[in-house]
Design a protein around this motif. Structure first.
Motif, PDB file in Angstrom:
ATOM      1  N   TYR A 378     146.757  33.555  66.613  1.00 15.17           N
ATOM      2  CA  TYR A 378     146.574  34.377  67.812  1.00 15.17           C
ATOM      3  C   TYR A 378     147.152  35.762  67.571  1.00 15.17           C
ATOM      4  N   HIS A 379     146.409  36.778  68.003  1.00 16.85           N
ATOM      5  CA  HIS A 379     146.892  38.153  68.065  1.00 16.85           C
ATOM      6  C   HIS A 379     146.897  38.529  69.543  1.00 16.85           C
ATOM      7  N   VAL A 380     148.074  38.820  70.081  1.00 12.23           N
ATOM      8  CA  VAL A 380     148.219  39.060  71.521  1.00 12.23           C
ATOM      9  C   VAL A 380     148.598  40.519  71.739  1.00 12.23           C
ATOM     10  N   GLN A 381     147.880  41.167  72.663  1.00 16.02           N
ATOM     11  CA  GLN A 381     148.039  42.609  72.859  1.00 16.02           C
ATOM     12  C   GLN A 381     148.153  42.923  74.349  1.00 16.02           C
ATOM     13  N   PRO A 382     149.044  43.845  74.742  1.00 14.17           N
ATOM     14  CA  PRO A 382     149.203  44.214  76.161  1.00 14.17           C
ATOM     15  C   PRO A 382     148.171  45.261  76.587  1.00 14.17           C
ATOM     16  N   LEU A 383     146.913  45.007  76.279  1.00 13.26           N
ATOM     17  CA  LEU A 383     145.827  45.952  76.546  1.00 13.26           C
ATOM     18  C   LEU A 383     144.517  45.184  76.540  1.00 13.26           C
ATOM     19  N   SER A 384     143.442  45.848  76.949  1.00 12.54           N
ATOM     20  CA  SER A 384     142.108  45.246  76.865  1.00 12.54           C
ATOM     21  C   SER A 384     141.065  46.351  76.767  1.00 12.54           C
ATOM     22  N   LEU A 385     139.957  46.028  76.128  1.00  8.84           N
ATOM     23  CA  LEU A 385     138.847  46.958  75.965  1.00  8.84           C
ATOM     24  C   LEU A 385     137.591  46.147  75.659  1.00  8.84           C
ATOM     25  N   GLU A 386     136.440  46.784  75.782  1.00  7.15           N
ATOM     26  CA  GLU A 386     135.186  46.064  75.561  1.00  7.15           C
ATOM     27  C   GLU A 386     134.983  45.717  74.085  1.00  7.15           C
ATOM     28  N   ALA A 387     135.287  46.647  73.211  1.00  6.51           N
ATOM     29  CA  ALA A 387     135.117  46.441  71.775  1.00  6.51           C
ATOM     30  C   ALA A 387     135.953  47.477  71.047  1.00  6.51           C
ATOM     31  N   GLN A 390     136.349  51.499  71.639  1.00  8.53           N
ATOM     32  CA  GLN A 390     135.983  51.902  72.989  1.00  8.53           C
ATOM     33  C   GLN A 390     137.233  52.128  73.830  1.00  8.53           C
ATOM     34  N   PRO A 391     137.115  52.851  74.948  1.00  8.83           N
ATOM     35  CA  PRO A 391     138.288  53.140  75.775  1.00  8.83           C
ATOM     36  C   PRO A 391     138.906  51.872  76.361  1.00  8.83           C
ATOM     37  N   LEU A 392     140.188  51.951  76.633  1.00  2.00           N
ATOM     38  CA  LEU A 392     140.863  50.837  77.294  1.00  2.00           C
ATOM     39  C   LEU A 392     140.356  50.695  78.721  1.00  2.00           C
ATOM     40  N   HIS A 393     140.357  49.459  79.198  1.00  2.00           N
ATOM     41  CA  HIS A 393     140.024  49.235  80.607  1.00  2.00           C
ATOM     42  C   HIS A 393     141.064  49.909  81.502  1.00  2.00           C
TER      43      HIS A 393
END
Length: 569
Positions: A378-387, A390-393
């Motif tokens: 698992y790679h866990v990140q305090p962020l999210s994005l579509e791909a 691309q910009p962060l949500h």
């Protein structure tokens, strides 16, 4: 045409090539040439950790490869970054220091019939170049002693390993949730058994990326017997027959800054162009499957059907969860003030988000109880994005990416034509076996299980992607094909193996079967993929290869058995 002669010609100035250039040029009698198709690593984004965002997909530093349309990914094609600069992939990768599991190397030893590839035998090659922060000052700062870590880690070598210079409450909560789900905490993923959860160690020095060019090449550049040519793309290898009729690699021909160059090797040519570049050069040179080469108008030189086969890679599935009341990078980057704060922290302290590797927290565990060892990362990140790219949500969320450490799917790398400028066809064949599809479905369920634990409840996580509507094995496997992406760990395309293995390209000393004077030293020689990130295992391979090459050099020079040249002091 420029023509020059050297003792050793190293093709590829990436992770393996930089280390080998250092080791082989220690002997002032060896004239060593390092050829790198890319430019020098003087681009500022190479050295700022978050700069991978600006290096991947940038022709200044990336070969810009793409995969073929993948049936297992429902017809999608993926970007396939490979470093094109001094330092190679170590200049653009995620900086995670990860060796894999002891069983990976014990399996190599069994496959090759060479016990020197076992975990206990390769461990000294990992330690030889390591400079581990836990041994700074001669002792482990947490325990007051060094025996526990000095048995497993090295200090004073060129390859710096440090703690990350950040932490996140949300990631700490995920670690606690993983423990509640049955994953033990670990303080070191690199003991030979990486099962557990914790923050990754990284290849950085004081908040800067530490690539192999800085670590191994720069200290050796003052040696008059080491020559480094950048912007020098090899187009084909050169062969001659020895007096007994055996085939020998005598050098290489290529293009350097628009001019044709031909270089000759008195001792060996060493391919370090990576799992994509090395098989490409070999096929262009007539090494490979004869029928395939003839179909492209290339005269076969040696029958090596395994060249470009056996491609293995780690495919990650990104699950995303919205949260409430949690500090995430999405929120921090949503405003100009947040971005300025991040920049100031890095400028003043070399810490914070700009010092981040792409993934900060890791976990290794089993997809189900029947697995004899950890088979998921698992790679866990305090962020999210579509791909990627691309910009962060804007909504606060975190990402839990998971990959099958030991995929059974196998792919290929094949040139498209005789033109060295044509990118090869890269076909990883992801998710094409029932086992890989089943583990993909199980891994999504397990991510959901961890996130459902009480430790994360205060953040009220809600599954955003892929979405709770997907539950069956069939739905989740198809969904994995829609959303999964590579984490850029291609290996195996110049497989190490016994001479009776029809797909083996090199022997256990990394010499190409049936061709004298030619070795391959990069991730392509891995017969099976390691259980984790692949850069540090590649450096181990290069360290071991240097010993093998120097042993052979000693035999030719008539040194006493086992003696190798070592730089004075």
């Amino acid at each position: 045409m420029i023509a020059k002669a050297f003792d050793y010609i190293i093709i590829g100035g990436g992770s393996a090539g930089c280390l080998l250039a250092n080791r082989l040029s220690r002997n002032p009698a060896n004239r060593v040439l390092l050829l790198e198709a890319g430019r020098k690593d003087d681009y500022h984004w190479i050295h700022i950790p978050v700069g991978y965002l600006y290096c991947i997909g940038n022709p200044r530093t990336d070969w810009l490869y793409k995969t073929e349309a993948e049936a297992g990914l429902n017809g999608r094609s993926l970007i396939y970054p490979r470093g094109k600069t001094l330092g190679g992939c170590s200049s653009i990768n995620g900086m995670i220091y990860m060796r894999g599991q002891a069983r990976d190397y014990d399996h190599w030893a069994a496959l090759t019939g060479d016990a020197s590839w076992s975990w206990q035998d390769v461990l000294p090659h990992f330690k030889a170049h390591e400079d581990h922060y836990r041994l700074d000052g001669g002792q482990d700062p947490e325990t007051g002693g060094n025996s526990r870590f000095s048995d497993l880690h090295g200090h004073g070598g060129e390859w710096r390993v440090e703690k990350q210079r950040l932490r996140w409450d949300l990631l700490d909560a995920f670690a606690d949730a993983a423990v509640q789900a049955g994953v033990p905490k670990t303080e070191d993923f690199n003991t030979g058994d990486n099962e557990g959860v914790g923050y990754f160690d990284v290849n950085q020095r004081a908040g800067w990326r530490w690539n192999t060019s800085k670590a191994f090449l720069r200290p050796a550049l003052s040696r008059p017997n080491l020559t480094v040519w950048t912007e020098a793309q090899v187009e084909r290898l050169l062969f001659e027959a020895d007096d007994d009729g055996a085939l020998r690699c005598r050098g290489a021909r290529g293009n350097r800054a628009g001019e044709t160059v031909e270089v000759r090797a008195n001792a060996e040519v060493i391919l370090c162009a990576g799992s994509i570049g090395s098989p490409q050069i070999m096929q262009l040179s007539g090494l490979g499957d004869p029928a395939f080469l003839k179909s492209l108008g290339i005269e076969p030189v040696a029958d090596l059907p395994g060249v470009g086969g056996n491609l293995q890679d780690h495919l990650q599935i990104r699950t995303v969860f919205k949260v409430t009341g949690a500090k995430t990078l999405n929120a921090l980057t949503a405003s100009l003030f947040g971005k300025m704060t991040i920049g100031m922290e890095y400028a003043l302290k070399r810490s914070g988000p700009m010092s981040m590797s792409p993934s900060q927290l890791g976990a290794f565990t089993r997809s189900d109880e029947s697995q004899p060892h950890a088979n998921l990362e698992y790679h866990v990140q305090p962020l999210s994005l579509e791909a990627f790219g691309q910009p962060l949500h804007r909504e606060p969320a975190f990402t839990v990416s998971v990959c099958n450490l030991n995929p059974t799917s196998r792919g290929s790398v094949r040139i498209r034509s005789k033109d060295p400028k044509d990118a090869p066809a890269i076909a990883p064949n992801y998710l094409t076996t029932p086992e890989d599809r089943r583990i993909a479905a199980d891994s999504i369920r397990q991510a959901r299980h961890i996130v459902s634990q009480p430790a994360l409840s205060r953040y009220a996580p809600v599954e955003w992607k892929p979405g709770v509507a997907f539950q069956s094995d069939e739905e989740l496997a198809k969904l994995a094909g829609d959303i999964a992406s590579t984490i850029f760990h291609p290996v195996g395309t110049t497989k190490m193996g016994r001479e009776d293995d029809p797909l083996a390209v090199v022997d256990s000393r990394l010499r190409v079967h049936g061709v004298r004077g030619l070795r391959v030293v990069d991730a392509g020689v891995m017969p099976t993929i390691t259980s984790g990130n692949t850069n540090s295992p590649t450096l181990m391979i290069a360290e071991k290869a240097a010993s093998l090459i120097l042993e052979d050099e000693g035999r030719r020079a008539g040194w006493p058995r086992g003696q190798q040249f070592r730089e004075a002091g």
